[in-house]
Design an enzyme around this catalytic site. Structure first.
Site, short mmCIF file in Angstrom:
data_model
loop_
_atom_site.label_atom_id
_atom_site.label_comp_id
_atom_site.label_asym_id
_atom_site.label_seq_id
_atom_site.Cartn_x
_atom_site.Cartn_y
_atom_site.Cartn_z
N ARG A 54 88.68 23.03 5.04
CA ARG A 54 88.87 24.41 4.60
C ARG A 54 90.08 24.50 3.65
NH1 ARG A 54 91.35 27.64 8.00
NH2 ARG A 54 90.12 27.01 9.79
N TYR A 106 79.34 43.76 -13.83
CA TYR A 106 78.35 43.22 -12.91
C TYR A 106 78.16 44.23 -11.77
CZ TYR A 106 76.21 40.27 -9.41
OH TYR A 106 75.36 39.78 -8.46
N ASP A 180 86.78 38.91 -15.87
CA ASP A 180 85.61 38.14 -15.45
C ASP A 180 85.07 37.43 -16.69
OD1 ASP A 180 83.00 37.31 -14.82
OD2 ASP A 180 82.72 38.91 -13.36
N LYS A 205 76.64 30.74 -12.77
CA LYS A 205 76.03 30.96 -14.08
C LYS A 205 76.31 29.78 -15.01
CE LYS A 205 75.20 34.77 -11.91
NZ LYS A 205 75.98 35.99 -12.04
C1 LIG Z 1 76.59 36.94 -11.21
C2 LIG Z 1 77.87 37.57 -11.60
C3 LIG Z 1 78.86 37.85 -10.64
C4 LIG Z 1 78.65 37.57 -9.16
O1 LIG Z 1 78.58 36.22 -8.92
P1 LIG Z 1 77.77 35.55 -7.68
O2 LIG Z 1 77.97 34.10 -7.91
O3 LIG Z 1 76.36 36.01 -7.80
O4 LIG Z 1 78.40 36.05 -6.44
C5 LIG Z 1 80.05 38.38 -11.08
N1 LIG Z 1 80.26 38.65 -12.39
C6 LIG Z 1 79.32 38.42 -13.33
C7 LIG Z 1 79.62 38.73 -14.76
C8 LIG Z 1 78.10 37.88 -12.97
O5 LIG Z 1 77.17 37.65 -13.91
#
Ligand SMILES: *Cc1c(COP(=O)(O)O)cnc(C)c1O
Length: 372
Positions: A54, A106, A180, A205
Site C-alpha cells: 500500500r 468530466y 485535469d 485514457k
Molecule cells: C475519464 C475521465 C476522468 C475519470 O477517470 P476514471 O479513470 O474513469 O476514473 C476524469 N477526467 C477526465 C477528463 C476523464 O476523461
C-alpha cells in the site's frame, strides 16, 4: 534531468532501475518486503525502500517517478482511477473551503463536487472560462482551489493556463491551480511548467492508451503538498497495484508516438466531417484525438450510433480503438439538465475518440453509417 524531452523520458520509463540489471523493469508481485535488521527497520524511509505494497511497490514508484518527470513536477502519485486522483487532489480541503471550477468538466467531477458539498460542507462555484475578470470576481477568502480542464470535456473549451494561474496567484498566491490534463497529456501540455500547482490524469485514457486498465495520476510541485498527498493515499489505500502500474509504465513508452498519430488521424476525420452536409458543427481544438460534433438531424444520431462497425459505440477515450459516445446520455448524464443545455451538451452532440486505425477506414465507417 528535467531538460530531457518528453519522448526521451517516456521511452526510458523504468530503465536502469532493476538491481538485477533487467532492461525492462520486471513486475514485482509481493504484498510485503523483508527487513534486514532492527536498525534498518528503525531508519526506514518510505520514500526510498519498500515495506508494504500500500505504501510503495517498485512498479508503482517507477511509474510515479516517470510521471513526475513527464509533467515537470516533484512528486507523482498513481491511484486506482482518474476519479481517485481527483479525490486525492481535493483531499486537502476542509469544511468551509471553496473551489471554483470550469463549468465544462468530466461528468463525474460534478457528482463528486455535489458529494463534497453535501457531506463535507465544501463550497463550489463555476466559471465559464471566457473572461478572467469574471473568475477573479468569484474569488473569496475561502477559495482554495481553481479546478480546470483544457480542452474541456466534451465542449473542447480551451484555456490559457499560464494566464489563469498568473491572474489568480497575483490575487492570492496560496490558491492552488489544479488541471485535469487527461485530454492533452504532457505531450501537448505541461500545466506545472506554466504556473499550475497540481495536475491530474485519468490514466485510463491516453496514458494507458489500450482500453485495458483503470488508473489515475496526480503530480504536484510543492514538497509539503506532496507529503500531504503521500500520507493521504498510503492511509486510504487507493494506490495503483503493481500489475496495472507495470502495464501503465509500459504504455508510457509509446505515449508520444501514439498521441501524435491520434492527432493526425483526428485531423483527417475532422476534414471529412467538415465536408459532410449531415454534420452541423465540429468542436476540435486542432490537436489531440478527441472530436465533438453536432449532427444536424436526430435520425442521423441513431444512424451513426447503430451502424458504426469499425468504430465502437462505448464510453471512455484515448485508446488505440476508436470509440464514439453520446455525452448527453452517457458520460454527462449526471450533469444537471439545465447545465447540459446551457453548455450545449444536447442529444445531437457526439464525441469521437479517434484511435490508431487507418484514418481512411474510420472515415469510410462514419460515411457508411450515415448513408444507411
Ligand atoms: C475519464 C475521465 C476522468 C475519470 O477517470 P476514471 O479513470 O474513469 O476514473 C476524469 N477526467 C477526465 C477528463 C476523464 O476523461
Amino acid at each position: 534531468m528535467t531538460h530531457q524531452s518528453i519522448a526521451t523520458i517516456a521511452a526510458q520509463a523504468g530503465n536502469h532501475l532493476d538491481d538485477k540489471k533487467a532492461v525492462a523493469l520486471p513486475l514485482y508481485f509481493s504484498s510485503n518486503y523483508r527487513h534486514d535488521s532492527l536498525a534498518e527497520a528503525k531508519n526506514f524511509d518510505p520514500h526510498q525502500g519498500y515495506t508494504y505494497s500500500r505504501i510503495a511497490t517498485p512498479n508503482r514508484r517507477a511509474l510515479e517517478e516517470t510521471m513526475a518527470k513527464l509533467e515537470g513536477g516533484t512528486a507523482g502519485f498513481a491511484v486506482s482511477s482518474g476519479m481517485a486522483a481527483i479525490q486525492l487532489a481535493l483531499s486537502i480541503l476542509k469544511t468551509g473551503d471553496q473551489v471554483i471550477s470550469l463549468d465544462d468538466l468530466y461528468g463525474g467531477d460534478f457528482r463528486y463536487f455535489r458529494y463534497l458539498h453535501a457531506h463535507a460542507g465544501i463550497g463550489f462555484d463555476q466559471w465559464n472560462g471566457k473572461h478572467l475578470d469574471d473568475l477573479i470576481a468569484k474569488l473569496t477568502p475561502h477559495t482554495k482551489i481553481i479546478w480546470l480542464e483544457t480542452p474541456s470535456n466534451p465542449m473542447m473549451k480551451e484555456l490559457d493556463i499560464a494566464q489563469v494561474a498568473a491572474a489568480v496567484h497575483q490575487q492570492n498566491p496560496h490558491i492552488l491551480i489544479m488541471v485535469d490534463n487527461t485530454f492533452y497529456t504532457p505531450v501537448y501540455q505541461r500545466p506545472l511548467t506554466v504556473g499550475a500547482d497540481v495536475v491530474v490524469h485519468s490514466a485510463t485514457k491516453y496514458l494507458s492508451g489500450h482500453n485495458d486498465l483503470l488508473g489515475g495520476i496526480l503530480v504536484c510541485k510543492d514538497q509539503q503538498l506532496a507529503e500531504k498527498y503521500f500520507n493521504y493515499y498510503i492511509t486510504t489505500g487507493d494506490t495503483l497495484d503493481s500489475f496495472d502500474s507495470w502495464l501503465l509504465l509500459r504504455s508510457l513508452k509509446t505515449l508520444t508516438v501514439r498521441v501524435k498519430q491520434h492527432t493526425k488521424n483526428a485531423q483527417a476525420v475532422v476534414k471529412y466531417l467538415q465536408a459532410d452536409p449531415r454534420i452541423a458543427q465540429i468542436l476540435y481544438p486542432g490537436k489531440g484525438g478527441m472530436i465533438s460534433f453536432y449532427v444536424k438531424h436526430d435520425q442521423d444520431v441513431a444512424k451513426l450510433l447503430d451502424n458504426v462497425k469499425l468504430i465502437t459505440f462505448a464510453e471512455s477515450l484515448g485508446g488505440i480503438e476508436s470509440l464514439i459516445t453520446i455525452p448527453y446520455y452517457q458520460t454527462h448524464a449526471d450533469v444537471d439538465i439545465d447545465q447540459r443545455h446551457r453548455l450545449g451538451i444536447t442529444p445531437q452532440l457526439l464525441r469521437l475518440s479517434v484511435g490508431l486505425e487507418d484514418a481512411k477506414d474510420l472515415i469510410a465507417d462514419l460515411k457508411q453509417a450515415l448513408d444507411q
